[in-house]
Design a protein around this motif. Structure first.
Motif, PDB file in Angstrom:
ATOM      1  N   PRO A  76       0.822  -1.208   0.000  1.00 50.42           N
ATOM      2  CA  PRO A  76       0.000   0.000   0.000  1.00 50.42           C
ATOM      3  C   PRO A  76       0.856   1.257   0.000  1.00 50.42           C
ATOM      4  O   PRO A  76       2.017   1.229   0.380  1.00 50.42           O
ATOM      5  N   GLY A  77       0.252   2.328  -0.438  1.00 51.82           N
ATOM      6  CA  GLY A  77       0.930   3.623  -0.369  1.00 51.82           C
ATOM      7  C   GLY A  77       1.291   4.176  -1.731  1.00 51.82           C
ATOM      8  O   GLY A  77       1.434   3.436  -2.708  1.00 51.82           O
ATOM      9  N   ILE A  78       1.410   5.476  -1.752  1.00 56.15           N
ATOM     10  CA  ILE A  78       1.776   6.215  -2.969  1.00 56.15           C
ATOM     11  C   ILE A  78       2.937   7.132  -2.600  1.00 56.15           C
ATOM     12  O   ILE A  78       2.969   7.709  -1.510  1.00 56.15           O
ATOM     13  N   GLY A  79       3.888   7.283  -3.512  1.00 60.99           N
ATOM     14  CA  GLY A  79       4.992   8.208  -3.289  1.00 60.99           C
ATOM     15  C   GLY A  79       5.910   7.734  -2.174  1.00 60.99           C
ATOM     16  O   GLY A  79       6.213   6.532  -2.087  1.00 60.99           O
ATOM     17  N   PRO A  80       6.341   8.656  -1.295  1.00 61.60           N
ATOM     18  CA  PRO A  80       7.319   8.278  -0.269  1.00 61.60           C
ATOM     19  C   PRO A  80       6.875   7.084   0.579  1.00 61.60           C
ATOM     20  O   PRO A  80       7.699   6.239   0.940  1.00 61.60           O
ATOM     21  N   HIS A 111       5.036   4.556  -0.355  1.00 63.72           N
ATOM     22  CA  HIS A 111       5.217   3.353  -1.175  1.00 63.72           C
ATOM     23  C   HIS A 111       6.701   2.999  -1.281  1.00 63.72           C
ATOM     24  O   HIS A 111       7.092   1.834  -1.084  1.00 63.72           O
ATOM     25  N   VAL A 112       7.516   3.993  -1.573  1.00 63.96           N
ATOM     26  CA  VAL A 112       8.946   3.731  -1.774  1.00 63.96           C
ATOM     27  C   VAL A 112       9.574   3.215  -0.474  1.00 63.96           C
ATOM     28  O   VAL A 112      10.411   2.294  -0.499  1.00 63.96           O
ATOM     29  N   ALA A 125       8.606  -0.369  -0.223  1.00 66.77           N
ATOM     30  CA  ALA A 125       9.313  -1.177  -1.231  1.00 66.77           C
ATOM     31  C   ALA A 125      10.776  -1.384  -0.824  1.00 66.77           C
ATOM     32  O   ALA A 125      11.375  -2.413  -1.147  1.00 66.77           O
ATOM     33  N   ALA A 185       4.214  10.223  -9.425  1.00 66.65           N
ATOM     34  CA  ALA A 185       3.613  10.279  -8.087  1.00 66.65           C
ATOM     35  C   ALA A 185       3.846   8.978  -7.317  1.00 66.65           C
ATOM     36  O   ALA A 185       4.246   8.998  -6.153  1.00 66.65           O
ATOM     37  N   ILE A 186       3.625   7.862  -7.979  1.00 65.31           N
ATOM     38  CA  ILE A 186       3.727   6.574  -7.268  1.00 65.31           C
ATOM     39  C   ILE A 186       5.146   6.337  -6.764  1.00 65.31           C
ATOM     40  O   ILE A 186       5.348   5.842  -5.654  1.00 65.31           O
ATOM     41  N   ALA A 232       7.598   8.633  -6.284  1.00 62.15           N
ATOM     42  CA  ALA A 232       8.281   9.814  -5.737  1.00 62.15           C
ATOM     43  C   ALA A 232       8.818   9.520  -4.340  1.00 62.15           C
ATOM     44  O   ALA A 232       8.226   8.754  -3.572  1.00 62.15           O
ATOM     45  N   GLU A 250      -6.633   4.947  -3.398  1.00 66.53           N
ATOM     46  CA  GLU A 250      -6.238   3.569  -3.094  1.00 66.53           C
ATOM     47  C   GLU A 250      -6.979   3.017  -1.878  1.00 66.53           C
ATOM     48  O   GLU A 250      -7.163   1.814  -1.739  1.00 66.53           O
TER      49      GLU A 250
END
Lengths: 511, 138
Positions: free
Chosen positions: A338-342, A344-345, A348, B25-26, B28, B98
């Motif tokens: 889950p997550g978007i941007g920072p 998510h990274v 990951a 965006a994803i 970043a 999401e």
């Protein structure tokens, strides 16, 4: 006599052939039938929609390149969830060798309770353990089925095993069709070392050696009939620009075997007008809806070192689910984090600490394959039964508990947008109320859409695999399985195809 | 590692711009979007994937991309097209999406972008992946 592999894409004109048996599809079902019949002296032509990729090329592909060259629709096939059922990503092969090139190599025989159900409730008395034993034996010998040693388990699987031990349900070793596997966790993108014995390494070469002709890049569109029986197929070679259909392919045959998988076998039958009486073609599709649950550990897991699939648990069969080890490439891991941007990274970046295990629901069916209003792919819907829906939260809760028992700091559930949960949060999360649209679900086992039975009222083919509606038309792939298995179906599909081929050999070819 | 190229791109420029905006965006970090060259590489690879998929899959993926692009201004609560929205606003909007029932199309786009993005050697290295067998061995 030696046959050959003809690349339909390289041909510049129509193709017309005359043969004893034409087989549509070269996967686990079609390859077996082709080899068994060719070795019995019958003239066999195999038509495969996918391309022919020599096995030595698999190692040159990144996973996404395998998606492009070996998978159907680059793995963008779905079953549309109906009635609070998740959208299910269904993975299928589209190459010479079919999905057998892309499995983890897991080999299970039909579980005893399933076989009893087929016999007692569905009346398929011919499918007894004794009758199927020689079929399984023949296949297991041909594809070299062996047990995965504990030493080959990845750290990811070993950790899950620790959790299972602590809960009193030790994992069991899986059997796979491998020989010389070194454990590099990419079986399902084409084994780079030829260690996984997919049908392109055994049954298809056997068929060719016995005189069969395999034509790749050929899309079968219709089964032809003559005198009230199947008499061949017609279609197009995919030799146009960008692999589009162009020249015609026509095969005149005394017998037709459809082995295009549980999505495309019913589609071909429907396109050919087969099954209008029973209205069973395309119904009863089962998928084994699958869910991946990840555990994050303080230690380095690096789960990509070891066998992709090595252990399983059938301790929960009474609850209608099976747990099976697996691994996925980093991009697939990341996709489900889950997550978007920072956010998510950051997650990951924890990839080396993540472990993963899979669970599949032993489903009751509820899928339907229909002709789509446009295009050549089917329109597939899937409605989970009430019982299967109730199974999903139990499966997720069990897997999360096992990860925590193994010492995981956090667990990532396949719920879109849900943050990882800690050990003390599991009891507070109400998994029973998660809407289907938020579940991330996949399937590698579409089955049952041309199921076998004892009557045309509730099945498409008889116990020998012959269509009720059309003599000399046989179906020999996962679509004939009378119900879902609850375990990986590759070996069963091949054993059933063996049985169907042997039955066909007993019957003289029509003149 | 060279990106796949197609003379006749199957993706329309508008779709590519939307995909670029989503990928930025994803992936970043606090420091900003990933290198532009990497995003371009991902989009070129995406083009090749779609070229090898069937018409229905291409249509489905495009539909998912447009659905996400259309939903982002709603979740951002700003009437600004995705491509012109600030990186921060895109991240907030996609994060909200999401967590909502509208997540499935975002999952489809994010999944394919992730599969490709983490095949880039630099991206794989950044997340500590060293599974050589899962890469290409030419």
């Amino acid at each position: 006599m030696t046959g050959s592999i003809l690349r339909g894409a390289d041909r510049n004109q129509d193709l017309e052939l005359d043969t004893d048996v034409v087989v549509v599809g070269s996967g686990a079902g079609g390859a077996v039938v082709a080899a068994e019949l060719a070795e019995a002296g019958q003239r066999v032509v195999v038509l495969e929609e996918g391309r022919h990729v020599p096995p030595e090329k698999y190692a040159q592909y990144r996973p996404s390149e395998s998606l492009r060259h070996l998978f159907r629709d680059a793995s963008l096939s779905f079953a549309l969830g109906v009635g609070d059922t998740p959208m299910i990503n269904v993975m299928m092969g589209r190459c010479v060798g079919g999905s057998s090139v892309l499995t983890g190599g897991v080999c299970f025989r039909v579980p005893g309770p399933v076989l009893r159900d087929w016999r007692d409730r569905r009346g398929l008395t011919e499918l007894s353990p004794e009758a199927l034993e020689p079929c399984f034996e023949a296949v297991e010998k041909a594809i070299h089925v062996e047990e995965v040693p504990v030493a080959m388990r990845s750290r990811s699987t070993a950790l899950f095993a620790e959790g299972c031990n602590r809960r009193g349900h030790p994992l069991k070793p899986i059997r796979r069709n491998t020989d010389g596997c070194e454990g590099c966790s990419r079986c399902n993108f084409g084994c780079p070392k030829g260690a996984k014995k997919s049908v392109d390494l055994n049954y298809l070469p056997r068929a060719v050696k016995a005189g069969a002709l395999i034509v790749s890049d050929s899309l079968v569109e219709r089964i032809t009939t003559r005198g009230g029986r199947a008499a061949g197929v017609t279609g197009r070679l995919l030799n146009g620009p960008e692999g589009r259909p162009r020249d015609r392919v026509t095969v005149h045959a005394r017998r037709v075997v459809v082995a295009a998988g549980a999505y495309h076998s019913p589609l071909l039958l429907l396109e050919s007008g087969v099954g209008k009486q029973s209205r069973q073609v395309g119904r009863n599709l089962t998928l084994h809806p699958g869910f991946r649950v990840m555990g994050r550990f303080d230690e380095e897991v690096r789960g990509w070192h070891g066998a992709l699939q090595s252990a399983f648990s059938d301790a929960y069969e009474a609850q209608r689910f099976t747990l099976v080890s697996l691994f996925v490439p980093p991009g697939v891991f990341a996709a489900t984090l889950p997550g978007i941007g920072p956010a998510h990274v950051a997650r990951a970046s924890q990839l080396p600490q993540l472990a993963i295990f899979g669970g599949i629901v032993h489903d009751e069916g509820g899928g339907t394959v229909r002709r789509a209003p446009a295009g050549r792919e089917p329109f597939v819907t899937y409605r989970m039964s009430k019982r299967d829906k109730e199974t999903v939260p139990r499966l997720l809760r069990t897997m999360a508990d096992l990860w925590f028992a193994a010492g995981a700091q956090e667990v990532v559930l396949p719920v879109l947008g849900m943050n990882p949960i800690g050990p003390d949060e599991l009891g507070r999360v109400n998994l029973d109320r998660i809407p289907g649209a938020r579940l991330e679900c996949s399937s590698q086992h579409p089955l049952g859409s041309c199921r076998m039975g004892t009557s045309p009222q509730d099945s498409v083919v008889d116990a020998d695999g012959q269509a009720w509606d059309l003599p000399e038309l046989y179906v020999a792939d996962g679509s004939v399985l009378p119900s879902s298995l609850g375990v990986n179906p590759q070996l069963t599909v091949m054993a059933m195809a063996t049985r169907i081929a042997w039955k066909m050999r007993e019957r003289p070819l029509p003149s | 590692m060279s990106a796949a190229t197609h003379d006749d791109s199957l993706q329309r420029p508008r779709t590519v711009r939307k995909l670029q905006a989503l990928a930025e965006a994803i992936f970043a970090t606090e420091a900003g979007p990933p290198p532009e060259s990497r995003i371009r590489w991902v989009c070129a690879e995406m083009d090749d994937v779609l070229a090898h998929s069937g018409p229905s899959a291409r249509t489905l993926f495009r539909a998912a991309t447009y659905a996400v692009a259309a939903a982002v201004p709603v979740f951002a609560r700003r009437p600004v097209p995705l491509e012109r929205m600030s990186l921060k606003a895109r991240i907030v909007a996609l994060d909200r999406m999401e967590r909502s029932l509208a997540a499935p199309p975002l999952l489809a786009v994010k999944a394919l972008l992730c599969i490709l993005y983490y095949e880039h050697p630099d991206a794989a290295r950044e997340v500590g992946f060293d599974g050589g067998c899962l890469g290409a061995r030419t």
